[in-house]
Design a protein around this motif. Structure first.
Motif: not given
Length: 386
Positions: A265-269, A295-319
């Motif tokens: 879910l996008p609301t998950e940490p 809604l979209g996809v989240v992968n390791l590359a996105l997590l690596d790029e945005y993890y320090g600036h994101a709180t939830t999956v909604a802040d990271i995932y690609s549509k």
């Protein structure tokens, strides 16, 4: 309720010739209808009736149960996107001005036009600086992408396409076809496309209408037409090789689909995404809402790029993610899955509810089983993955 409906439509010209003869079919919202036939079969005459560029002699044509004869022609055309082979970009206008022709006529504010132009240029995979260029500065493929974007500019739900890819080279044609299919699926537009290319029809359509001599010979899904061509004319149009291939492997995406893909879910940490990937031994997660809409996809590359600036999956995932329908022919997605080097493609229904995935590994396994047999399948898969 049918979105688009032809009821006993005929068109007779003053010389007595029939352009269209008693055609009836209907389409639901969000379908991709392809009309195919030889030159002079009536397919272009038929599509031009939808935006009243041609007028039926007999019959009734309705959009959302409204007879189009009772709708002002200019208002009707502004509500329908239209893409033709020649594209028709105005040479003295910038790309943004070309794209915003209808929104400008509808008197959209400049800020809204600017935002829509940026949104569309991203959708068709072009850079924003293209907006300030003129058509002569773009390649044929880029111009065709702009033609598609222009058809979407005024947020019309119905798009007409008359031989839109005929002038393109094979490689560009394949890319634009994939783009249009992706946009149609994601944006849930209803598209009616005219072509003489059966491969194109089988690849894009949810339903195909085969025209000959002004008559609708067969109207069915690609799978149904391949399995049971209504006449010798339809069979000849399909071709012996396609019919033989269909007999050997007439599968839909749903038949190869694997259910229960890994989702979040996008609301998950954001950290939960990492934990799920580690636990399930995957490098991507599909993002869905509580009703399982994709809604979209989240992968390791996105997590690596945005993890320090994101709180939830909604802040990271690609549509931006490829998706297909369960009733699509498997042959229609092979290019997207293999050429784009994707590990899998999500499968959704008409309402964008996630049903499962079709994976590269399963597709490769099927291909090798069909062509060479089980004895070499494992070896071939291993070599493919390496």
């Amino acid at each position: 309720m049918s979105y688009l409906k032809f009821s006993h439509i005929s068109k007779r010209y003053p010389n007595g010739a029939d352009g269209v003869d008693d055609v009836s079919f209907e389409a639901e919202a969000g379908e991709f209808i392809v009309l195919i036939g030889t030159s002079g079969s009536g397919k272009t005459t038929l599509i031009r009736m939808i935006n009243r560029l041609n007028t039926p002699t007999k019959g009734e044509l309705t959009i959302q149960e409204k007879n189009i004869k009772k709708i002002d022609a200019i208002s009707l055309r502004r509500k329908i996107g239209y893409v033709v082979q020649s594209i028709g970009l105005m040479p003295h206008m910038t790309i943004q001005q070309n794209m915003m022709l209808v929104p400008n006529l509808l008197k959209w504010p400049k800020e809204k036009q600017d935002a829509k132009a940026l949104e569309l240029i991203e959708l068709v995979d072009l850079e924003p600086e293209v907006l300030e260029r003129f058509p002569s500065e773009l390649s044929g493929g880029q111009q065709q992408r702009i033609g598609v974007a222009r058809a979407l500019a005024a947020e019309q739900d119905l798009i007409l396409m008359d031989e839109p890819f005929g002038a393109l080279d094979p490689i560009t044609r394949e890319r634009i076809q994939q783009l249009v299919k992706k946009l149609q699926t994601e944006l849930k537009k209803t598209i009616v496309l005219v072509t003489h290319d059966m491969d194109e029809a089988l690849k894009l359509a949810t339903h195909i209408g085969v025209m000959d001599g002004g008559k609708l010979i067969q109207y069915a899904t690609p799978a149904e037409i391949l399995k049971n061509p209504a006449t010798d004319f339809v069979a000849n149009l399909i071709g012996h090789e396609r019919l033989l291939a269909a007999q050997q492997q007439n599968m839909t995406v749903g038949e190869l689909m694997k259910v229960n893909p890994v989702t979040i879910l996008p609301t998950e940490p954001a950290r939960k995404a990492i934990e799920e990937m580690r636990e399930r031994s995957v490098d991507t997660l599909l993002v869905t809402d509580e009703q399982n809409h994709l809604l979209g996809v989240v992968n390791l590359a996105l997590l690596d790029e945005y993890y320090g600036h994101a709180t939830t999956v909604a802040d990271i995932y690609s549509k931006r993610i490829e998706r297909v329908r369960a009733d699509d022919l498997l042959s229609s997605i092979v290019g997207r899955l293999l050429q784009n080097d994707l590990s899998y493609i999500p499968v959704v229904n008409q309402d964008n509810v996630l049903l499962g995935i079709v994976s590269r590994r399963n597709l490769v396994e099927l291909i090798y089983d069909t062509v060479w047999g089980n004895d070499v399948t494992e070896k071939a898969i291993t070599e493919s993955e390496e």
